[in-house]
Each structure stands twice: as C-alpha cells, then as structure tokens.
Design a protein around this motif. Sequence first.
Motif, short mmCIF file in Angstrom:
data_model
loop_
_atom_site.label_atom_id
_atom_site.label_comp_id
_atom_site.label_asym_id
_atom_site.label_seq_id
_atom_site.Cartn_x
_atom_site.Cartn_y
_atom_site.Cartn_z
N CYS A 176 2.57 -5.24 5.20
CA CYS A 176 2.62 -4.05 4.34
C CYS A 176 2.77 -4.43 2.88
O CYS A 176 2.18 -3.79 1.99
CB CYS A 176 3.76 -3.12 4.79
N ALA A 203 -0.69 -5.58 1.83
CA ALA A 203 -1.56 -4.41 1.60
C ALA A 203 -1.16 -3.71 0.31
O ALA A 203 -2.01 -3.29 -0.47
CB ALA A 203 -1.48 -3.44 2.78
N TRP A 263 -2.47 -5.89 -2.64
CA TRP A 263 -3.92 -5.97 -2.81
C TRP A 263 -4.49 -4.72 -3.47
O TRP A 263 -5.32 -4.81 -4.37
CB TRP A 263 -4.58 -6.22 -1.46
N ALA A 264 -4.04 -3.55 -3.03
CA ALA A 264 -4.61 -2.29 -3.55
C ALA A 264 -4.46 -2.16 -5.07
O ALA A 264 -5.46 -1.98 -5.77
CB ALA A 264 -3.99 -1.11 -2.81
N LEU A 293 -4.77 2.51 8.36
CA LEU A 293 -4.58 1.28 7.60
C LEU A 293 -5.73 0.31 7.86
O LEU A 293 -6.24 -0.33 6.93
CB LEU A 293 -3.24 0.63 7.94
N THR A 300 -8.34 -0.74 4.96
CA THR A 300 -8.56 -2.14 4.63
C THR A 300 -10.04 -2.49 4.69
O THR A 300 -10.57 -3.16 3.79
CB THR A 300 -7.77 -3.05 5.60
N THR A 360 -11.83 -0.87 1.69
CA THR A 360 -11.54 -1.61 0.47
C THR A 360 -12.30 -2.93 0.43
O THR A 360 -12.89 -3.29 -0.60
CB THR A 360 -10.02 -1.89 0.35
N LEU A 372 -4.27 2.16 1.73
CA LEU A 372 -3.39 1.00 1.87
C LEU A 372 -2.01 1.30 1.29
O LEU A 372 -0.99 1.01 1.92
CB LEU A 372 -3.98 -0.22 1.17
N TYR A 373 -2.00 1.88 0.11
CA TYR A 373 -0.74 2.15 -0.59
C TYR A 373 0.15 3.10 0.22
O TYR A 373 1.31 2.82 0.47
CB TYR A 373 -1.07 2.72 -1.96
N ALA A 409 1.03 1.62 3.82
CA ALA A 409 1.91 0.45 3.78
C ALA A 409 3.37 0.89 3.73
O ALA A 409 4.21 0.38 4.47
CB ALA A 409 1.57 -0.43 2.59
#
Length: 166
Positions: A13, A16, A19-20, A76, A80, A83, A113-114, A117
């Motif tokens: 998490c 993730a 990365w976002a 999720l 992913t 993205t 993701l945000y 997570a």
Amino acid sequence: MRTPSKFVVVFLCMLAGFWAPAIGAAMEVVLPQIASTIAISGNAYNGILLAGSLVSAVCYFLIGHLSDRFGKKRLLFWGTLLTFVSVIICGITSQAYLLIIGNAAMSIGGAVLYVNALALGCSSFEQHASGKVIGLISAGIYAGRMLGPLLAGWLTAVVSWRWVFG
C-alpha cells in the motif's frame, strides 16, 4: 491460498501510495521537455495538465463507492493495470491528444491507487493501529510527491523524458 502478512500489505500500500503521486508530479516536471520534443501547442499543454488534475479530483468520490461495491483488492489491481498501461502510452506517444488521454487515464489509475491503498491498509489492521497505518501509507504518498519530480528531472536531464514513463 495463503493470506499475505499484514506488513506486506502495508508495504504494498505504501508502494502504491508512492507511485501514484510520483508519476503525477513527474508529468508536471517533464512537460516542458515533452512540449519542445513533440511540438505541443499552448492549448494542448494546458489540456494535459488539466486532464490530470481535474480527472483525479472527480474520481476520488466515485472510487470510494466503486471500492465498496466491487472490492478494494479488485479495484486496486485494475487501478494498477490502468496506471501501468497509461504510463506506457505517455512514454511512447508522439501525439498531444494521446498524451492528454494517457494523463487522464494515469490520473484515474492514480486516484484508484491512492484511495484504495489507504482503505486496504487500514482494513488489514485492528482499529487501534489504523493511525500508524495511515501514517506509514501517507509517508509513502508524500515521499512520492517529493521524490517524483526529483527523479523525473534527473532522468530527463541524463537520458530522456521518455524514461520517466518507461
């Protein structure tokens, strides 16, 4: 199937969450270089920036509902994947309209993701530990916000802006 450790879930998490915002902040840094490479007009330049911020802001509310309806893990995974695919599109494109679409899709995936997570991380622990989990995942999110532009600028200066997305 064996359930992953709670700490593995929190680490994923955090990843993730890192990365976002990192890739979103990277777009803001490399966009001037992209504009000079593929000859983007002023309107398209603004469209690229607006596509990312507007789409993600609208999606935050919808994603919470979709996560409750279809499941956090499933969303999720799809976030992913979205993205990842949109980052590839942004990295290989030479058309402004594909960059706008790619950035919008990247923002949708980043919002997924945000939101998920944080939700998935908190649901993996007991309620009394949720503050620590939120703090750890938030640290990943803000580290992405901080390191994304730095890494993007370095990659753009050393190699090419395409490496930021590839």
